[in-house]
Design an enzyme around this catalytic site. Structure first.
Site, PDB file in Angstrom:
ATOM      1  N   THR A 199     -19.816  -3.330  29.587  1.00 18.81           N
ATOM      2  CA  THR A 199     -19.768  -2.015  28.925  1.00 18.81           C
ATOM      3  C   THR A 199     -19.179  -1.017  29.906  1.00 18.81           C
ATOM      4  O   THR A 199     -19.487  -1.076  31.097  1.00 18.81           O
ATOM      5  CB  THR A 199     -21.201  -1.551  28.566  1.00 18.81           C
ATOM      6  OG1 THR A 199     -21.766  -2.485  27.647  1.00 18.81           O
ATOM      7  CG2 THR A 199     -21.217  -0.155  27.964  1.00 18.81           C
ATOM      8  N   GLY A 229     -25.897  -3.623  19.790  1.00 16.62           N
ATOM      9  CA  GLY A 229     -26.552  -3.783  21.085  1.00 16.62           C
ATOM     10  C   GLY A 229     -27.225  -2.517  21.559  1.00 16.62           C
ATOM     11  O   GLY A 229     -27.552  -1.617  20.778  1.00 16.62           O
ATOM     12  N   GLY A 253     -27.880  -6.548  26.498  1.00 19.58           N
ATOM     13  CA  GLY A 253     -28.432  -5.420  25.747  1.00 19.58           C
ATOM     14  C   GLY A 253     -29.542  -5.804  24.803  1.00 19.58           C
ATOM     15  O   GLY A 253     -30.400  -4.978  24.476  1.00 19.58           O
TER      16      GLY A 253
HETATM   17  N1  ASP Z   1     -24.951  -4.148  26.980  1.00 19.30           N
HETATM   18  C1  ASP Z   1     -23.858  -4.604  26.166  1.00 19.30           C
HETATM   19  C2  ASP Z   1     -24.405  -5.208  24.922  1.00 19.30           C
HETATM   20  O1  ASP Z   1     -25.344  -5.984  25.008  1.00 19.30           O
HETATM   21  C3  ASP Z   1     -22.944  -5.547  26.841  1.00 19.30           C
HETATM   22  C4  ASP Z   1     -22.800  -5.377  28.322  1.00 19.30           C
HETATM   23  O2  ASP Z   1     -22.824  -4.305  28.851  1.00 19.30           O
HETATM   24  O3  ASP Z   1     -22.654  -6.350  29.045  1.00 19.30           O
HETATM   25  O4  ASP Z   1     -23.877  -4.973  23.874  1.00 19.30           O
END
Ligand code: ASP
Length: 334
Positions: A199, A229, A253
């Site tokens: 992200t 997410g 997430g």
């Molecule tokens: N946190 C994000 C999600 O789970 C992905 C990430 O940052 O790696 O959608």
């Protein structure tokens, strides 16, 4: 910037000085990521991961010329959303189980504590800009799915495919294996089987002392259609409090959103912890429950102290970068 924000900023001018009236303990606390070149009250921008320096180079000139933190955050994140080869943010990346790329994004404007977010946004590239429209043009905070696409169209955004050759090829190779998405795996108490995600998270403080935070992602590879997410959830993917500072999260997430780790980080900073210690404590809250997950947090106080922490990413080079009047610095998180 629309009238709502202009009014908010004017209304806030009086209280911006209060932004720096942190508890004495908070002023004294120094995280290892503190950049001595940031003068209290000077603008700065912080962005996560390897695209951080490039994003900051787009956002910082806006701050330098007296522009708003919200414009800097939006521009920095748009830069990453539109990178043609960036697989984890924006179009052309991380298809879901049926091969479609969908986007999650959020923006929080410190002076009013107003939030706009989109979840599972389809067929529109600039997710953070749609999130900003949710914040500035509506009383809502989060709009999702095809309805988010319809909202974006009402706001004048172009509808276009989010698939490119890379995402199409990745999905075809995965689909040809005939395996189930890892979203049906057991909860990650023994190991985190989740491999693919990232992200962009950006924090900015402008010359008026106004704080803004934003984040954008295409989420998790081969996710179940409709999955949203942590990124568009205030306190999960990102959080800010004008009187304290802000934090952004990245990683698994589906686990992290259960703990509101960016809210937790900011609240610990409010109580006097450095950004680094606060991020570490928020991550520890999750691992203490037994979760084996890969994730990271970067945080900054309104007066420019910053730090980060990560879990489960021994081989993953998580970093954040900060740009100030004296240039940009990348901070790897050990
Ligand atoms: N946190 C994000 C999600 O789970 C992905 C990430 O940052 O790696 O959608």
């Amino acid at each position: 910037m629309n009238e709502k924000i202009k009014l908010s900023r004017r209304a806030l001018l009086g209280s911006v000085a209060g932004s720096f009236a942190l508890p004495a303990a908070a002023r004294a606390a120094v995280g290892s990521g503190t950049d001595p070149s940031i003068q209290p009250g000077a603008p700065f921008i912080l962005t996560t991961w390897d695209f951080g320096p490039g994003a900051n180079e787009v956002g910082y000139p806006i701050l330098q010329s007296g522009g708003s933190a919200i414009d800097a955050v939006e521009a920095a994140i748009n830069y990453v959303e539109l990178l043609p080869d960036e697989y984890w943010v924006g179009y052309g990346g991380v298809p879901n189980e049926v091969g479609e790329t969908t986007l999650d994004a959020m923006i929080l404007w410190g002076p009013t504590h107003d939030v706009g977010a989109v979840g599972c946004l389809k067929r529109v590239k600039l997710a953070i800009s749609v999130a900003r429209k949710v914040m500035e043009e509506t009383q809502h905070s989060l709009i999702v799915g095809d309805d988010a696409t319809r909202f974006a169209a009402r706001m004048g955004f172009e509808e276009t495919s989010l698939t490119n050759l890379t995402s199409q090829t990745k999905w075809e190779e995965w689909a040809a294996k005939g395996i189930k998405t890892d979203a049906f795996d057991p909860e990650p108490f023994d190991e985190d089987t989740l491999k693919g995600h990232d992200t962009v998270g950006t924090i900015a403080v402008d010359a008026d002392g106004n704080l803004c935070v934003g984040c954008s992602t295409n989420g998790r590879e081969f996710k179940i259609p409709g999955r949203v997410g942590d990124s568009p959830i205030a306190g999960a993917g990102a959080y800010a409090d004008q009187d304290v500072g802000a934090a952004v999260a990245t990683g698994n997430g589906d686990v992290m959103m259960r703990f509101l780790p960016t809210y937790h980080t900011v609240e610990l900073m409010r109580s006097g912890m450095s950004p680094e210690a606060a991020a570490q404590a928020a991550i520890k809250r999750i691992t203490d429950k037994g979760y084996k997950f890969g994730g990271g947090i970067a945080a900054a106080s309104v007066d420019g102290r910053h730090g980060g922490a990560k879990a489960g990413w021994e081989d993953v080079p998580f970093s954040y970068s900060v740009q100030t009047q004296s240039g940009g610095v990348k901070y790897p998180i050990a």
